[in-house]
Design a protein around this motif. Sequence first.
Motif, PDB file in Angstrom:
ATOM      1  N   ALA A 191       0.846  -1.188   0.000  1.00  0.00           N
ATOM      2  CA  ALA A 191       0.000   0.000   0.000  1.00  0.00           C
ATOM      3  C   ALA A 191       0.880   1.235   0.000  1.00  0.00           C
ATOM      4  O   ALA A 191       2.099   1.151   0.161  1.00  0.00           O
ATOM      5  CB  ALA A 191      -0.905   0.019   1.240  1.00  0.00           C
ATOM      6  N   ILE A 192       0.249   2.382  -0.172  1.00  0.00           N
ATOM      7  CA  ILE A 192       0.913   3.642   0.103  1.00  0.00           C
ATOM      8  C   ILE A 192       0.673   3.964   1.571  1.00  0.00           C
ATOM      9  O   ILE A 192      -0.468   3.964   2.031  1.00  0.00           O
ATOM     10  CB  ILE A 192       0.386   4.782  -0.783  1.00  0.00           C
ATOM     11  CG1 ILE A 192       0.607   4.451  -2.255  1.00  0.00           C
ATOM     12  CG2 ILE A 192       1.077   6.091  -0.440  1.00  0.00           C
ATOM     13  CD1 ILE A 192       0.003   5.468  -3.209  1.00  0.00           C
ATOM     14  N   TYR A 193       1.743   4.230   2.290  1.00  0.00           N
ATOM     15  CA  TYR A 193       1.662   4.525   3.714  1.00  0.00           C
ATOM     16  C   TYR A 193       1.791   6.024   3.930  1.00  0.00           C
ATOM     17  O   TYR A 193       2.737   6.656   3.456  1.00  0.00           O
ATOM     18  CB  TYR A 193       2.756   3.777   4.477  1.00  0.00           C
ATOM     19  CG  TYR A 193       2.456   2.304   4.639  1.00  0.00           C
ATOM     20  CD1 TYR A 193       2.159   1.771   5.892  1.00  0.00           C
ATOM     21  CD2 TYR A 193       2.460   1.448   3.549  1.00  0.00           C
ATOM     22  CE1 TYR A 193       1.867   0.432   6.050  1.00  0.00           C
ATOM     23  CE2 TYR A 193       2.162   0.101   3.693  1.00  0.00           C
ATOM     24  CZ  TYR A 193       1.867  -0.404   4.947  1.00  0.00           C
ATOM     25  OH  TYR A 193       1.580  -1.740   5.100  1.00  0.00           O
ATOM     26  N   TYR A 194       0.835   6.584   4.666  1.00  0.00           N
ATOM     27  CA  TYR A 194       0.788   8.016   4.921  1.00  0.00           C
ATOM     28  C   TYR A 194       1.015   8.313   6.389  1.00  0.00           C
ATOM     29  O   TYR A 194       0.376   7.719   7.263  1.00  0.00           O
ATOM     30  CB  TYR A 194      -0.578   8.590   4.524  1.00  0.00           C
ATOM     31  CG  TYR A 194      -0.896   8.487   3.054  1.00  0.00           C
ATOM     32  CD1 TYR A 194      -0.498   9.479   2.170  1.00  0.00           C
ATOM     33  CD2 TYR A 194      -1.599   7.398   2.549  1.00  0.00           C
ATOM     34  CE1 TYR A 194      -0.792   9.392   0.820  1.00  0.00           C
ATOM     35  CE2 TYR A 194      -1.895   7.298   1.209  1.00  0.00           C
ATOM     36  CZ  TYR A 194      -1.496   8.300   0.345  1.00  0.00           C
ATOM     37  OH  TYR A 194      -1.799   8.206  -0.989  1.00  0.00           O
ATOM     38  N   CYS A 195       1.898   9.243   6.654  1.00  0.00           N
ATOM     39  CA  CYS A 195       2.110   9.727   8.010  1.00  0.00           C
ATOM     40  C   CYS A 195       1.046  10.758   8.350  1.00  0.00           C
ATOM     41  O   CYS A 195       0.595  11.513   7.478  1.00  0.00           O
ATOM     42  CB  CYS A 195       3.499  10.342   8.127  1.00  0.00           C
ATOM     43  SG  CYS A 195       3.931  10.935   9.772  1.00  0.00           S
TER      44      CYS A 195
END
Length: 115
Positions: A91-95
Amino acid sequence: QVQLVESGGGLVQPGGSLRLSCAASGSISSINTMGWYRQAPGKQRELVATISSSGVTTYAVSVKGRFTISRDNAKNTVYLQMNSLKPEDTAIYYCNYRSWSYNVWGQGTQVTVSS
């Protein structure tokens, strides 16, 4: 104003490990929550893990026992240690940073788990 800079994503084989980092700068409140969310193609964004400035953590059931979230308040940085990675973790991981006055998202970093 708060800015987030993410790093650490990449390609890893199933069973491997990665560590994500997110550094916050700007108008940082002493009381805040930072965390990681992820979004796979065609799916809704979901919470992965969060950690408050007091050290209270939450985890998605799917990552408990495999991922560990931590923070370094001196560096205003949050980390996500990801072990025993599965293809489903791709996945794309977002902070994320949230305080009483801000809710800020990073640009995202791609994590791909594949042979």
